[in-house]
Design an enzyme around this catalytic site. Structure first.
Site, PDB file in Angstrom:
ATOM      1  N   ARG A 159       0.852  -1.212   0.000  1.00 39.72           N
ATOM      2  CA  ARG A 159       0.000   0.000   0.000  1.00 39.72           C
ATOM      3  C   ARG A 159       0.874   1.245   0.000  1.00 39.72           C
ATOM      4  NH1 ARG A 159      -1.690   2.058   4.417  1.00 39.72           N
ATOM      5  NH2 ARG A 159      -2.178   0.110   5.478  1.00 39.72           N
ATOM      6  N   TYR A 209     -16.155  18.041 -15.090  1.00 42.86           N
ATOM      7  CA  TYR A 209     -16.492  16.619 -15.288  1.00 42.86           C
ATOM      8  C   TYR A 209     -17.551  16.206 -14.251  1.00 42.86           C
ATOM      9  CZ  TYR A 209     -16.143  11.571 -15.099  1.00 42.86           C
ATOM     10  OH  TYR A 209     -16.455  10.232 -15.079  1.00 42.86           O
ATOM     11  N   ASP A 236      -7.339  19.533 -14.697  1.00 50.83           N
ATOM     12  CA  ASP A 236      -7.699  18.210 -15.224  1.00 50.83           C
ATOM     13  C   ASP A 236      -7.296  18.198 -16.703  1.00 50.83           C
ATOM     14  OD1 ASP A 236      -8.938  15.945 -16.250  1.00 50.83           O
ATOM     15  OD2 ASP A 236     -10.750  16.167 -15.045  1.00 50.83           O
ATOM     16  N   LYS A 283      -8.231   6.815 -19.563  1.00 51.24           N
ATOM     17  CA  LYS A 283      -8.471   7.334 -20.907  1.00 51.24           C
ATOM     18  C   LYS A 283      -7.226   7.155 -21.788  1.00 51.24           C
ATOM     19  CE  LYS A 283     -12.262   8.262 -18.754  1.00 51.24           C
ATOM     20  NZ  LYS A 283     -12.591   9.540 -18.149  1.00 51.24           N
TER      21      LYS A 283
HETATM   22  C1  LIG Z   1     -13.100  10.000 -16.915  1.00 47.85           C
HETATM   23  C2  LIG Z   1     -12.769  11.350 -16.412  1.00 47.85           C
HETATM   24  C3  LIG Z   1     -12.563  11.581 -15.041  1.00 47.85           C
HETATM   25  C4  LIG Z   1     -12.758  10.507 -13.993  1.00 47.85           C
HETATM   26  O1  LIG Z   1     -11.889   9.446 -14.130  1.00 47.85           O
HETATM   27  P1  LIG Z   1     -12.254   7.893 -13.736  1.00 47.85           P
HETATM   28  O2  LIG Z   1     -11.040   7.173 -14.111  1.00 47.85           O
HETATM   29  O3  LIG Z   1     -13.491   7.540 -14.490  1.00 47.85           O
HETATM   30  O4  LIG Z   1     -12.522   7.887 -12.245  1.00 47.85           O
HETATM   31  C5  LIG Z   1     -12.196  12.868 -14.657  1.00 47.85           C
HETATM   32  N1  LIG Z   1     -12.081  13.874 -15.550  1.00 47.85           N
HETATM   33  C6  LIG Z   1     -12.286  13.686 -16.864  1.00 47.85           C
HETATM   34  C7  LIG Z   1     -12.137  14.837 -17.808  1.00 47.85           C
HETATM   35  C8  LIG Z   1     -12.647  12.433 -17.337  1.00 47.85           C
HETATM   36  O5  LIG Z   1     -12.873  12.253 -18.650  1.00 47.85           O
END
Ligand SMILES: *Cc1c(COP(=O)(O)O)cnc(C)c1O
Length: 371
Positions: free
Chosen positions: A47, A99, A170, A195
């Protein structure tokens, strides 16, 4: 070194005992101590840390030109670590089109703990009017989801710096190949590695990268190791592996996205196309100044409302009808119905994650679905 070289080498260590060229996956949860009680390898318990996670965090920090990175089990866990690191009562300013998963997290899990305002963050007057004495964080997301709005990062970080406010960006839609927010004054960059980093729609992960190792960052590291929302060694391995091809995948994604956006813009059934790489995008100039590529997310509005939009997403054959983004396969979705009843997304909007299939097949598929 250039980003293609970093992507391949910064996350890999040749194994010293076996001479394996690719770093093995270390599944062990615990590590043997020395006679004097120390940990010669630097690892004690999984962890707290793991060799595959260290390798991943190393390449992530270098890709964003930061000094350190922390990996989490999802993008939302990475965002949550930022919010959990703030003192109770801290005021956060975030975009009104943040988001939706993170917006819901703030509204549902941090209500009564943190204060927050969701505003039109690109309006400098509105932004300045919302800054209070307890404002500790401005959260930005650019390009935004699903309207592909551009936030001028340098403009926000300049305002924030004058008031000693931290900025987190982000960067999921852009990837470090297209945009590096730390160089534009952001304190921390956040990614959903589910992503483009993962790139194959087969793992969930999140990332934070910092430009400075300070007390705030150490608190965030504690949220990772004490909170425990860590990625598995296997997930770290797959992410490190995928990142090696990220620069080339992004080139392919962007090549296809630009051509698809240009095709859609000329189509008589399409009302408008939202893609920062089109000169018709209202912030094309701002995007050109802060981005080295325009990403591969496109939203477009069709004539004929929600019914037509759903019809198009039902007729495609190469695109897959699914949410999410960043994988090699192209995805298409009627966005308003994904976001639920309180959505402000136009009902005739279709969001596309442009994949790596041949562009001729993608255009032929959309052409048939729009007909
Ligand atoms: C998918 C996404 C998130 C969240 O990420 P997860 O891996 O689904 O928890 C945050 N910000 C953006 C712009 C996203 O596309």
């Amino acid at each position: 070194m250039k980003i293609e070289t970093i992507a391949i080498h910064a996350g890999n260590h040749t194994d010293s005992s076996t001479k394996a060229v690719i770093q093995p996956i270390v599944m062990s949860t615990t590590f043997e101590r020395d006679i004097d009680g120390g940990y010669a390898s630097g690892y004690s318990y999984s962890r707290a840390n793991n060799p595959n996670r260290s390798a991943l965090e190393n390449v992530l920090a270098k890709l964003e030109n930061g000094v350190d990175a922390v990996a989490f089990s999802s993008g939302n866990a990475a965002g949550m670590a930022v919010f959990q690191s703030l003192s109770p009562g801290t005021h956060i300013i975030a975009p009104d089109d943040m988001y939706h998963g993170l917006r819901n997290q703030l509204k549902n899990l941090f209500k009564g703990i943190l204060e927050f305002d969701f505003i039109d963050i690109n309006n400098t007057g509105v932004l300045k009017a919302h800054i209070k004495s307890n404002t500790g964080l401005i959260w930005i997301e650019t390009p935004s989801n699903p309207l592909l709005k551009i936030t001028e990062i340098r403009k926000i970080t300049t305002i924030a710096a004058q008031k000693n406010i931290k900025v987190v960006c982000d960067n999921t839609f852009a990837s470090p190949i297209c945009q590096q927010p730390l160089a534009l004054g952001a304190d921390i960059v956040m990614h959903s590695s589910t992503k483009y980093f993962g790139g194959h729609s087969d793992l969930t992960g999140g990332v934070l990268v910092t430009g400075n190792d300070n007390d705030w960052w150490q608190k965030i590291r504690q949220v990772q190791s004490m909170g425990g929302a860590i990625p598995s060694p296997t997930d770290c391995y797959y992410l490190t592996r995928s990142i090696k091809t990220l620069p080339y995948r992004m080139r392919g994604h962007m090549h296809n996205a630009q051509l698809l956006a240009e095709y859609l813009e000329k189509h008589p059934t399409v009302e408008k196309v939202l893609y920062p790489g089109l000169p018709s995008h209202p912030q094309h100039q701002a995007a050109s100044e802060q981005m080295t590529g325009f990403g591969a997310m496109i939203s477009f509005c069709v004539k004929g409302g929600a019914e037509k939009a759903r019809d198009v997403t039902n007729k495609v054959k190469v695109f897959t009808r699914a949410t999410s983004l960043g994988g090699v396969e192209s995805l298409i979705e009627h966005r308003a119905s994904v976001e639920g009843p309180d959505t402000t997304t136009p009902q005739n909007l279709i969001r596309v994650s442009v994949g790596l299939e041949h562009i001729d097949d993608l255009i032929a598929d959309i052409q048939a679905a729009l007909a």
